[in-house]
Design an enzyme around this catalytic site. Structure first.
Site, PDB file in Angstrom:
ATOM      1  N   ASP A  34       0.929  -1.161  -0.129  1.00 24.49           N
ATOM      2  CA  ASP A  34       0.112  -0.102   0.119  1.00 24.49           C
ATOM      3  C   ASP A  34       0.814   1.129  -0.064  1.00 24.49           C
ATOM      4  OD1 ASP A  34      -1.907   2.096   0.979  1.00 24.49           O
ATOM      5  OD2 ASP A  34      -3.188   0.294   0.785  1.00 24.49           O
ATOM      6  N   TYR A 147     -13.775   5.500 -13.592  1.00 22.80           N
ATOM      7  CA  TYR A 147     -13.795   4.370 -12.685  1.00 22.80           C
ATOM      8  C   TYR A 147     -14.471   3.203 -13.027  1.00 22.80           C
ATOM      9  CZ  TYR A 147     -14.825   2.071  -8.284  1.00 22.80           C
ATOM     10  OH  TYR A 147     -14.679   1.157  -7.394  1.00 22.80           O
TER      11      TYR A 147
END
Length: 253
Positions: A34, A147
């Site tokens: 991450d 998206y």
């Protein structure tokens, strides 16, 4: 079987974090990736022996590091959960924001998937690839065009790969969760509807882990809303479907 090495992206929060925690609790060795280094530190505190790899998958350096981690030993599975969203009409979204979204949601996932699958084909044990799409993959979303399109790519790409590997020991699982309480809405500029019931990240992770344990390729539509959206996509003419979602996005999101 427990004890295998699993790599999870987007592991500092949300569904990725919940799945990293549940894989760790099941006895697997988890490598957590991450860009949120403090979030990874908190995960390691909760799940000792988890390996944390801070990396921004929107950058070439971050994607290269991800590939190095994939190649660093036997691989039980990879979960591509990292993803970002941007709210706004196509002509309003800054080029840099759209480029970052496409790099994380499409480029990083596609590169990592191919690299992981190549490694898994070299292993007698095979392996499992889990790609997290979204209910947004089921139709265009005016107001979040990039998206939804990126998640449609994830769905199509992953299902095609699953078919290609049908006769192998490799499983490809595609997850399409509906609204989940992860902070994604706030980060993407999406409004929460008053009284809206969102699934928890732990719920989605548990269903994903169950799919992994069934040891076969599958596409998992998670949540009643996602199944309703899939039905709408099959029943409504395409133009009408997009018009409906355009109105919903304007009035609700």
């Amino acid at each position: 079987p427990a004890g295998g090495r699993w790599i999870v992206t987007g592991a500092a929060r949300g569904i990725g974090r919940a799945l990293a925690v549940q894989l760790h609790a099941s006895g697997h060795h988890v490598v957590a990736i991450d860009r949120d280094a403090p979030g990874l530190t908190a995960l390691v505190q909760e799940c000792p022996e988890t390996m944390a790899v801070p990396a921004d998958l929107s950058t070439e350096g971050g994607r290269t590091l991800f590939g190095t981690v994939i190649d660093d030993g036997p691989l039980a599975g990879v979960v591509n959960c990292a993803g970002i969203g941007v709210r706004g009409d196509v002509h309003e979204v800054p080029d840099a924001a759209q480029a970052r979204l496409l790099a994380v949601n499409i480029l990083a996932l596609a590169e990592a998937s191919a690299r992981a699958l190549r490694r898994m084909t070299e292993q007698t044990s095979g392996g499992t690839l889990v790609n997290v799409a979204s209910s947004a993959a089921l139709q265009p979303l005016p107001g979040m065009a990039a998206y939804a399109a990126s998640k449609a790519f994830v769905l199509s790409f992953s299902e095609a790969a699953a078919q290609e590997l049908e006769d192998s020991r490799i499983r490809v699982i595609t997850i399409c969760p509906g609204g989940t309480d992860t902070g994604f809405q706030a980060a993407s500029g999406v409004r929460r509807v008053d009284g809206e019931r969102l699934m928890s990240a732990a719920e989605v992770a548990a269903l994903t882990l169950s799919a992994i344990r069934r040891d076969r390729s599958a596409t998992l539509l998670v949540g009643g809303r996602t199944k309703a959206m899939a039905l709408m996509a099959r029943v409504l003419p395409r133009r009408q479907l997009v018009r409906v979602w355009g109105k919903l996005m304007r009035t609700m999101r």
